[in-house]
Each structure stands twice: as C-alpha cells, then as structure tokens.
Design a protein around this motif. Structure first.
Motif, PDB file in Angstrom:
ATOM      1  N   UNK A   1     -30.513-105.996  -7.276  1.00  0.00           N
ATOM      2  CA  UNK A   1     -30.144-105.974  -5.864  1.00  0.00           C
ATOM      3  C   UNK A   1     -31.151-106.876  -5.157  1.00  0.00           C
ATOM      4  N   UNK A   2     -30.724-108.093  -4.810  1.00  0.00           N
ATOM      5  CA  UNK A   2     -31.617-109.092  -4.248  1.00  0.00           C
ATOM      6  C   UNK A   2     -31.601-108.988  -2.725  1.00  0.00           C
ATOM      7  N   UNK A   3     -32.694-108.510  -2.113  1.00  0.00           N
ATOM      8  CA  UNK A   3     -32.692-108.352  -0.656  1.00  0.00           C
ATOM      9  C   UNK A   3     -32.662-109.681   0.089  1.00  0.00           C
ATOM     10  N   UNK A   4     -33.145-110.743  -0.525  1.00  0.00           N
ATOM     11  CA  UNK A   4     -33.170-112.065   0.114  1.00  0.00           C
ATOM     12  C   UNK A   4     -31.757-112.618   0.305  1.00  0.00           C
ATOM     13  N   UNK A   5     -30.935-112.512  -0.752  1.00  0.00           N
ATOM     14  CA  UNK A   5     -29.576-113.063  -0.676  1.00  0.00           C
ATOM     15  C   UNK A   5     -28.548-112.014  -0.269  1.00  0.00           C
ATOM     16  N   UNK A   6     -28.945-110.734  -0.300  1.00  0.00           N
ATOM     17  CA  UNK A   6     -28.040-109.608  -0.061  1.00  0.00           C
ATOM     18  C   UNK A   6     -26.889-109.595  -1.072  1.00  0.00           C
ATOM     19  N   UNK A   7     -27.175-110.091  -2.254  1.00  0.00           N
ATOM     20  CA  UNK A   7     -26.213-110.089  -3.349  1.00  0.00           C
ATOM     21  C   UNK A   7     -26.699-109.162  -4.458  1.00  0.00           C
ATOM     22  N   UNK A   8     -25.754-108.738  -5.274  1.00  0.00           N
ATOM     23  CA  UNK A   8     -26.071-108.078  -6.530  1.00  0.00           C
ATOM     24  C   UNK A   8     -25.959-109.170  -7.587  1.00  0.00           C
ATOM     25  N   UNK A   9     -27.060-109.447  -8.256  1.00  0.00           N
ATOM     26  CA  UNK A   9     -27.095-110.509  -9.262  1.00  0.00           C
ATOM     27  C   UNK A   9     -27.159-109.860 -10.646  1.00  0.00           C
ATOM     28  N   UNK A  10     -26.340-110.353 -11.552  1.00  0.00           N
ATOM     29  CA  UNK A  10     -26.267-109.798 -12.904  1.00  0.00           C
ATOM     30  C   UNK A  10     -26.652-110.893 -13.897  1.00  0.00           C
ATOM     31  N   UNK A  11     -27.602-110.566 -14.780  1.00  0.00           N
ATOM     32  CA  UNK A  11     -28.077-111.514 -15.783  1.00  0.00           C
ATOM     33  C   UNK A  11     -27.959-110.868 -17.149  1.00  0.00           C
ATOM     34  N   UNK A  12     -27.055-111.393 -17.972  1.00  0.00           N
ATOM     35  CA  UNK A  12     -26.842-110.880 -19.332  1.00  0.00           C
ATOM     36  C   UNK A  12     -27.604-111.787 -20.293  1.00  0.00           C
ATOM     37  N   UNK A  13     -28.403-111.188 -21.182  1.00  0.00           N
ATOM     38  CA  UNK A  13     -29.135-111.968 -22.183  1.00  0.00           C
ATOM     39  C   UNK A  13     -28.709-111.514 -23.571  1.00  0.00           C
ATOM     40  N   UNK A  14     -28.103-112.434 -24.316  1.00  0.00           N
ATOM     41  CA  UNK A  14     -27.658-112.179 -25.688  1.00  0.00           C
ATOM     42  C   UNK A  14     -28.522-112.978 -26.644  1.00  0.00           C
ATOM     43  N   UNK A  15     -28.797-112.418 -27.812  1.00  0.00           N
ATOM     44  CA  UNK A  15     -29.460-113.198 -28.850  1.00  0.00           C
ATOM     45  C   UNK A  15     -28.524-114.338 -29.235  1.00  0.00           C
ATOM     46  N   UNK A  16     -29.056-115.539 -29.253  1.00  0.00           N
ATOM     47  CA  UNK A  16     -28.235-116.709 -29.567  1.00  0.00           C
ATOM     48  C   UNK A  16     -27.608-116.581 -30.953  1.00  0.00           C
TER      49      UNK A  16
END
Length: 175
Positions: free
Chosen positions: A39-54
């Motif tokens: 929950x990014x207060x600067x952008x007021x967006x919910x940002x989702x970052x998925x990290x998978x092993x290559x």
C-alpha cells in the motif's frame, strides 16, 4: 597408500560428489514464489510485485505454453507468463469484489523473474481476500508466500496445500 586404501578413498570421493550433486538437484525442486502487496501512500496505489525463481519460470513456460518457449530472451514469452500470473492472482475486498489489478510490467533480474501489477487504493478497505494460484496448477507442491506491507505490521500469508483464498484484516486507524 595400499591398493585397498586407494579404492576406499575413491569410493568416498564418489560418494561425496553424489551427495553434492543430489543437494544441488534438490535445490531446484523447491517450488516457491514471493509476492509483496504494498500500500504505497505516495501514489495511493496498491502495488503488487511477484518474484519467481527464473529456473522455475523457465520450466513453467515450456510446460504451459510451448517446449520452445524462452522466458530469458523472448519478450512474447515473458508477456505470456505475466498474463498467466495475472489470471491466477486476485485481490478482493470484504464483499469479494475484485480490485481491478492491471499488469504494469515484468522483467528478468538475476535469478528471478518479476511481474508487477497495481490498482488504485479504495478509500474504505477493511481487509483483503487474496487468491494466488500461479504455478500451483502446474506443481501441487508450489508454495506462494505473500507479504502485505503499508497497512500496519507486515502480514504474511502462505498459499500451499489446499489454500486457495486467504484473508488479511486491517486496523481501522490505517484508512
């Protein structure tokens, strides 16, 4: 060194080599991904970052799409994998209405493949129900760990076994 001592030394050396190889093979069999919901207060967006092993992503695209699929160098395969992840991940409000996530990017970075999504932060949000099935349809042993940040203490959810929809609540003072 006697002949029998030399044979024993070679046998121990071979055993040590086999143990090392089996350990490195097992390391590749751990199917796990990490997702951060911020929950990014600067952008007021919910940002989702998925990290998978290559390594896992490489095997997945060959099994899911095409034996010739190349997530390392082919942008079309990377896009296809990002769409696959987006179709298997959902954020829902307490009424189980989906928050409209959009995919905003993807990239290879070192040993990882990243998929990025975002949506606007709804003004009233008491909690989230989350579905994270990426790669779990392909590998039942896949574990997807998810951290929710920016709404009080970090909350961690683990999608494994039969877990398909998990829930996290927020304190009223974080709206």
């Amino acid at each position: 060194m006697t002949k029998s001592t030399g044979i024993v030394a070679k046998q121990w050396g071979l055993l040590a080599l086999l143990l090392c190889l089996s350990g490195s093979l097992q390391a590749h069999q751990i199917k796990a991904a990490i997702t951060t919901v911020l929950f990014n207060p600067r952008t007021e967006n919910i940002e989702v970052m998925h990290r998978f092993n290559l390594h896992d992503a490489e095997h997945a695209v060959k099994a899911l799409f095409d034996k010739q699929a190349d997530i390392l160098d082919d942008t079309a395969t990377q896009q296809q994998f990002a769409e696959y992840v987006a179709q298997r991940f959902s954020l829902l409000n307490s009424n189980e209405d989906a928050l409209g996530l959009k995919t905003v990017g993807f990239e290879n970075e070192g040993k990882f493949f990243w998929v990025y999504q975002e949506t606007e932060h709804p003004p009233e949000l008491e909690g989230l129900k989350i579905r994270h099935d990426a790669l779990r349809d392909l590998w039942p042993s896949q574990v997807n760990t998810l951290n929710v940040e920016g709404m009080g203490d970090i909350k961690t959810l683990t999608f494994d076994g039969n877990a398909t929809l998990l829930e996290v609540g927020f304190n009223a003072n974080h709206h």
